[in-house]
Design a protein around this motif. Sequence first.
Motif, PDB file in Angstrom:
ATOM      1  N   GLU A  22      -0.938  -8.778   0.846  1.00 34.62           N
ATOM      2  CA  GLU A  22      -1.796  -9.348   1.884  1.00 34.62           C
ATOM      3  C   GLU A  22      -2.136 -10.806   1.586  1.00 34.62           C
ATOM      4  O   GLU A  22      -2.149 -11.646   2.489  1.00 34.62           O
ATOM      5  N   ALA A  23      -2.409 -11.112   0.326  1.00 36.35           N
ATOM      6  CA  ALA A  23      -2.742 -12.486  -0.067  1.00 36.35           C
ATOM      7  C   ALA A  23      -1.561 -13.417   0.185  1.00 36.35           C
ATOM      8  O   ALA A  23      -1.731 -14.513   0.721  1.00 36.35           O
ATOM      9  N   LYS A  24      -0.370 -12.965  -0.181  1.00 37.16           N
ATOM     10  CA  LYS A  24       0.823 -13.795   0.046  1.00 37.16           C
ATOM     11  C   LYS A  24       1.045 -14.038   1.529  1.00 37.16           C
ATOM     12  O   LYS A  24       1.368 -15.151   1.942  1.00 37.16           O
ATOM     13  N   ARG A  28      -2.911 -17.063   0.476  1.00 36.59           N
ATOM     14  CA  ARG A  28      -4.104 -17.198  -0.355  1.00 36.59           C
ATOM     15  C   ARG A  28      -3.788 -16.658  -1.742  1.00 36.59           C
ATOM     16  O   ARG A  28      -2.879 -15.852  -1.906  1.00 36.59           O
ATOM     17  N   SER A  29      -4.578 -17.078  -2.706  1.00 41.49           N
ATOM     18  CA  SER A  29      -4.486 -16.474  -4.033  1.00 41.49           C
ATOM     19  C   SER A  29      -5.083 -15.073  -3.958  1.00 41.49           C
ATOM     20  O   SER A  29      -5.811 -14.730  -3.015  1.00 41.49           O
ATOM     21  N   LEU A  30      -4.787 -14.258  -4.952  1.00 40.87           N
ATOM     22  CA  LEU A  30      -5.362 -12.924  -4.999  1.00 40.87           C
ATOM     23  C   LEU A  30      -6.880 -13.009  -5.045  1.00 40.87           C
ATOM     24  O   LEU A  30      -7.579 -12.283  -4.328  1.00 40.87           O
ATOM     25  N   SER A  32      -8.818 -15.402  -3.898  1.00 45.30           N
ATOM     26  CA  SER A  32      -9.299 -15.838  -2.584  1.00 45.30           C
ATOM     27  C   SER A  32      -9.228 -14.707  -1.564  1.00 45.30           C
ATOM     28  O   SER A  32     -10.118 -14.583  -0.715  1.00 45.30           O
ATOM     29  N   GLU A  33      -8.214 -13.890  -1.649  1.00 50.85           N
ATOM     30  CA  GLU A  33      -8.079 -12.749  -0.734  1.00 50.85           C
ATOM     31  C   GLU A  33      -9.215 -11.754  -0.938  1.00 50.85           C
ATOM     32  O   GLU A  33      -9.816 -11.276   0.022  1.00 50.85           O
ATOM     33  N   TYR A  36     -12.418 -13.343   0.341  1.00 46.30           N
ATOM     34  CA  TYR A  36     -12.369 -13.379   1.803  1.00 46.30           C
ATOM     35  C   TYR A  36     -12.725 -12.015   2.387  1.00 46.30           C
ATOM     36  O   TYR A  36     -13.539 -11.904   3.308  1.00 46.30           O
TER      37      TYR A  36
END
Length: 52
Positions: A22-24, A28-30, A32-33, A36
């Motif tokens: 999902e982050a990719k 986003r970075s892991l 940041s995910e 978020y």
Amino acid sequence: MDHEARITLRLPADLHTWLVTEAKAARRSLNSEIVYRLESERAATKADGTSP
């Protein structure tokens, strides 16, 4: 964010894999995910007037 706290988080392997994917997809970075998603859930909880 006024202050940051560093934590160690243990996740089931399948949840980690899903979050990385999902982050990719969101570019986003892991970290940041995770932030978020937690902030989104907190905002939705406040909007609903419910308590976690």
